[in-house]
Scaffold this motif. Structure first.
Motif, short mmCIF file in Angstrom:
data_model
loop_
_atom_site.label_atom_id
_atom_site.label_comp_id
_atom_site.label_asym_id
_atom_site.label_seq_id
_atom_site.Cartn_x
_atom_site.Cartn_y
_atom_site.Cartn_z
N ALA A 7 0.92 -1.27 0.05
CA ALA A 7 0.14 -0.03 0.23
C ALA A 7 0.68 1.04 0.09
O ALA A 7 0.61 2.48 -0.70
CB ALA A 7 -1.03 -0.22 1.44
N GLU A 8 2.23 1.36 0.88
CA GLU A 8 2.68 2.64 0.68
C GLU A 8 3.70 2.75 -0.34
O GLU A 8 4.15 3.93 -0.74
CB GLU A 8 3.57 2.34 2.06
N GLU A 58 -6.94 8.07 9.21
CA GLU A 58 -7.03 7.22 8.22
C GLU A 58 -6.06 8.04 6.98
O GLU A 58 -5.85 8.86 6.81
CB GLU A 58 -8.27 6.91 7.16
N PRO A 59 -5.04 6.99 6.25
CA PRO A 59 -4.21 7.66 5.53
C PRO A 59 -4.73 8.12 4.28
O PRO A 59 -5.78 7.58 4.06
CB PRO A 59 -3.20 6.30 5.27
N ARG A 60 -4.16 9.14 3.66
CA ARG A 60 -4.43 9.68 2.52
C ARG A 60 -3.68 9.52 1.47
O ARG A 60 -2.32 9.77 1.65
CB ARG A 60 -4.84 11.22 2.58
N LEU A 61 -3.90 9.72 0.37
CA LEU A 61 -2.96 9.47 -0.87
C LEU A 61 -2.04 10.99 -0.93
O LEU A 61 -2.61 12.09 -0.78
CB LEU A 61 -3.40 9.47 -2.45
N ARG A 62 -0.86 10.84 -1.17
CA ARG A 62 0.08 11.94 -1.20
C ARG A 62 -0.31 12.81 -2.50
O ARG A 62 -0.43 12.20 -3.43
CB ARG A 62 1.52 11.40 -1.43
N PRO A 63 -0.36 13.91 -2.33
CA PRO A 63 -0.68 14.97 -3.36
C PRO A 63 0.45 14.87 -4.53
O PRO A 63 1.52 14.57 -4.17
CB PRO A 63 -0.61 16.26 -2.54
N GLU A 64 -0.11 15.07 -5.50
CA GLU A 64 0.86 14.93 -6.87
C GLU A 64 1.77 16.21 -6.40
O GLU A 64 1.55 17.07 -6.31
CB GLU A 64 0.11 14.96 -8.13
N GLY A 65 3.17 15.81 -6.84
CA GLY A 65 4.20 16.55 -6.62
C GLY A 65 4.77 16.97 -5.35
O GLY A 65 5.82 17.44 -5.25
N GLN A 66 4.07 16.54 -4.13
CA GLN A 66 4.65 16.52 -2.83
C GLN A 66 5.70 15.40 -2.66
O GLN A 66 5.52 14.17 -2.94
CB GLN A 66 3.57 16.26 -1.93
N GLN A 67 7.06 16.13 -2.09
CA GLN A 67 8.18 15.13 -2.10
C GLN A 67 8.26 14.20 -0.95
O GLN A 67 7.41 14.35 -0.01
CB GLN A 67 9.33 16.01 -1.95
N SER A 68 8.70 13.05 -1.09
CA SER A 68 8.83 12.07 0.12
C SER A 68 10.29 11.42 0.02
O SER A 68 10.59 11.10 -1.24
CB SER A 68 7.76 11.04 0.08
N ALA A 72 7.05 7.40 -0.58
CA ALA A 72 5.93 6.71 -0.11
C ALA A 72 4.63 7.31 -0.77
O ALA A 72 4.63 8.31 -1.24
CB ALA A 72 5.62 7.10 1.48
N LEU A 73 3.50 6.35 -1.04
CA LEU A 73 2.49 6.78 -1.76
C LEU A 73 1.43 7.55 -1.02
O LEU A 73 0.34 8.19 -1.50
CB LEU A 73 1.95 5.66 -2.47
N ARG A 74 1.57 7.31 0.53
CA ARG A 74 0.73 7.84 1.19
C ARG A 74 0.87 8.86 2.52
O ARG A 74 2.11 8.77 2.84
CB ARG A 74 -0.24 6.60 1.70
N VAL A 75 -0.01 9.44 3.11
CA VAL A 75 0.44 10.37 3.88
C VAL A 75 -0.48 9.96 5.34
O VAL A 75 -1.85 9.71 5.01
CB VAL A 75 0.24 11.66 3.81
N TRP A 76 0.28 9.73 6.53
CA TRP A 76 -0.41 9.61 7.91
C TRP A 76 -0.37 10.91 8.69
O TRP A 76 0.54 11.13 9.18
CB TRP A 76 0.12 8.27 8.54
N ASP A 77 -1.48 11.50 8.98
CA ASP A 77 -1.60 12.55 9.49
C ASP A 77 -1.98 12.48 10.95
O ASP A 77 -2.72 11.47 10.82
CB ASP A 77 -2.68 13.78 9.25
#
Length: 233
Positions: A7-8, A58-68, A72-77
Motif C-alpha cells: 500500500a505504501e 486514516e491515510p490519504r494519498l500523497r498529493p501529486e508533486g509533494q516530495q517524499s 511513499a504513496l500515502r500520508v499519515w496525519d
C-alpha cells in the motif's frame, strides 16, 4: 507488514530489500534516493506507521508533486483527539512510554519530553516532535541499539536462527515473509529479553527489527545511521 509495504510503496517486502528490483526514485532536497540505504529507511518507516497508527487519521494519498524521501504513496496525519486522549493499554503507547521512561534524555535524546511531564503528555509530545513515521521508528530503534549491539546473547540467537545470514545484503527467498509471520522466535525472544521496555505483545516492532537485521546483518544495524527528527551525532 507485507500488505502495508504494497500500500505504501507498491512493492513487496522482498522487493524493497532486493537491490535488483526496480525502486521508485524519489527526490528529496535535490537528491535522488535509490541505494540500499533507501530500503532501511522505507522499512523503518513501515514500522513507524504501525507505531503511529493509533494516533493517526486514516491515510490519504500523497498529493501529486509533494516530495517524499522514501517515495511513499500515502500520508499519515496525526489525529489530535487520539493524541490528547491516548489508549494506555495499546502496545504502541506502552512501547513509547517505556522507551521514554528508561532513556537518558541527554546527547542525541536531549529533545525528548521532560520526565516530570505526565506520561500521556510525554507520549503525545514525543510523537509530535518525532513527527514523521521514520522518525518515530528511528528514535525508538536507536534506543534499542544500546541493548542489542555487542550483546553476546542477541548475536548468538540471531546467528543461530539464520536471521543474520544475509551478510551479502541479499535475502534468501521467503526469509522476509517467515520473519513477518512470526518465524525465528528465538531471535525475537532474545531481543525482547535484552530491551527492558519490550514485551511479547510488541511483536510487530520486534519483527520489524528482525527484518532489518536479516536484510543487512546485526553489525550494519548497529552502525548505520537511522532516520530521526534530529541529525546523527
Amino acid at each position: 507488514m507485507e500488505e502495508l509495504a504494497e500500500a505504501e510503496y507498491g512493492q513487496t517486502l522482498d522487493e524493497l530489500f532486493d537491490g535488483d528490483a526496480p525502486v521508485r526514485a524519489s527526490e528529496y532536497d535535490g537528491m535522488t534516493v535509490l541505494d540500499s540505504h533507501d530500503a532501511v529507511f522505507r522499512v523503518g518507516r513501515l514500522i513507524g506507521i504501525t507505531i503511529k497508527e493509533p494516533f493517526a487519521k486514516e491515510p490519504r494519498l500523497r498529493p501529486e508533486g509533494q516530495q517524499s524521501q522514501t517515495g511513499a504513496l500515502r500520508v499519515w496525519d496525526f489525529n489530535d483527539a487520539a493524541l490528547d486522549s491516548p489508549d494506555p493499554s495499546s502496545w504502541q503507547y506502552r512501547l513509547i512510554a517505556g522507551f521514554l521512561a528508561t532513556e537518558d534524555h541527554t546527547g542525541y535524546f536531549n529533545w525528548l519530553p521532560p520526565k516530570e511531564m505526565p506520561e500521556a503528555e510525554q507520549v503525545a509530545q514525543f510523537l509530535r516532535q518525532a513527527h514523521y513515521e521514520k522518525g518515530v521508528f528511528g528514535a525508538i530503534a536507536r534506543g534499542a541499539r544500546k541493548y542489542l549491539c555487542h550483546n553476546p546473547e542477541v548475536e548468538s540467537a540471531v546467528t543461530s536462527s539464520g536471521a543474520g545470514l544475509a551478510s551479502r545484503g541479499v535475502l534468501d527467498a521467503g526469509l522476509v515473509q517467515t520473519i513477518a509471520q512470526g518465524g525465528f522466535q528465538s531471535a525475537g525472544q532474545a531481543i525482547v529479553n535484552a530491551v527492558p521496555w519490550l514485551d511479547p505483545s510488541m511483536v510487530v516492532f520486534v519483527a520489524g527489527l528482525l527484518l532489518l537485521i536479516a536484510a543487512r546483518g546485526l553489525d550494519v544495524f548497529c552502525s548505520r545511521p537511522l532516520p530521526g527528527p534530529a541529525p546523527e551525532t
